[in-house]
Design an enzyme around this catalytic site. Sequence first.
Site, PDB file in Angstrom:
ATOM      1  N   THR A  32       0.868  -1.180   0.000  1.00  0.00           N
ATOM      2  CA  THR A  32       0.000   0.000   0.000  1.00  0.00           C
ATOM      3  C   THR A  32       0.900   1.224   0.000  1.00  0.00           C
ATOM      4  OG1 THR A  32      -1.799  -1.120   1.163  1.00  0.00           O
ATOM      5  CG2 THR A  32      -1.767   1.277   1.263  1.00  0.00           C
ATOM      6  N   LYS A  90      -0.041   5.328   8.427  1.00  0.00           N
ATOM      7  CA  LYS A  90       0.722   5.478   7.185  1.00  0.00           C
ATOM      8  C   LYS A  90      -0.227   5.561   6.001  1.00  0.00           C
ATOM      9  CE  LYS A  90       2.022   2.061   4.931  1.00  0.00           C
ATOM     10  NZ  LYS A  90       1.542   1.279   3.751  1.00  0.00           N
ATOM     11  N   LYS A 149      -7.551   1.537  -2.917  1.00  0.00           N
ATOM     12  CA  LYS A 149      -7.199   1.141  -1.545  1.00  0.00           C
ATOM     13  C   LYS A 149      -7.426   2.305  -0.588  1.00  0.00           C
ATOM     14  CE  LYS A 149      -5.560  -1.388   1.822  1.00  0.00           C
ATOM     15  NZ  LYS A 149      -4.262  -2.081   1.820  1.00  0.00           N
TER      16      LYS A 149
END
Length: 293
Positions: free
Chosen positions: A96, A239, A171
Amino acid sequence: MKVCFIGLGTMGYPMAGHLQQKGFDLSVYNRSKDKAQQWSTQYQIAASATLAKAVAEAEIVAVCLGADADVREVLAGEGGVFSAMPRGGVVIDHSTTSAALAREMAACAQERGISFIDAPVSGGEAGAINGRLTVMAGGDETVFARIEPVLAAYATRYQCLGPVGSGQLAKMVNQICIAGLVQGLAEGMHFGAAAGLNMNAVLDVIGAGAAQSWQMDNRAKTMLAGEFDFGFAVDWMRKDLGYVLDEARQRKVSLPVTALVDQFYGQVQNLDGGQLDTSSLLLALQQGAESRR
C-alpha cells in the site's frame, strides 16, 4: 510460470506460501534473513540469498513491502528488481503506497522493458492466511490478464480498475471506509458499556441488522475483551491515512471524518499503541473518559 515473491511479512508470508502450494516455479526473497529462513523451513523452498538471484529468471515478480521508500529501494534502487529481472516480465506491487509512487515505478519499469501493476490488497492477515484476499489493481488490462493465475492463488476477488495508480486510489477508498466504520463501532461499544448494557447480547442482536459489518463480526467482541494484539497495526493505518489525506489535499477533496479518525489513531500511538490492532480506537475513548473523572 516462474514467479518470485519479495517481502515475507505479515501478509506476504502466507501469500508466498499459497504460491508454493499451488505449484508455481517459485523463488522468494526477504530482507530479514530470519523470516526468510522461517518461511523456507515451513515451505521447503530455500529463499534466495540475494535479490538479483531471486528475480534473475522470473517472469512475474510480486512484492509486498511497507511504504513508498521500501518499494522504491527494492524495485528501482541500485541492484533492484528492475535492473535484475528479465525484460518482458511483470512486477506486481501488493504494497500500500501513494498513487504517485505507483506511477513513478511504472515509468521506471517501462524504461527497462518491464510492465507494472499496482495491486494493493484488503482482507487482513486472516484473508492472506486463508487465501481470500481482495486485490484492487491498476495497469494495462492485457498485462493484468497475464497475472490473474498468480492473484488467484491467494485472492478470491481481483479486478483491474483503470490505469496505473488506480489500485492505490481504490485502496484509499477502502481505508477511508474502514476508518470511519471502526471509529463508529468503537463509539458504540464505549457508549453501550457506559450505559450498563450487556454488550455481548447487544452485538448478537444488532449484528443481525443494518449495523452488521465485517468489523463488527470480527472485532467487536475482541474490543470488549480488551484484545488488540493482532490484525492490522495502528502504525500502518496511520501510514495509509497519510497517503489518503495527502491525495485529498492535492485534489482539494474534503475528508473531515477521515482526518478526525487519523487524529484519534495518533492518540492511540501516544498511548504506546502503535502496534495494536486498528480496533484499539476504543482505548482512546476510554482514556478520555478516565481523564474526565
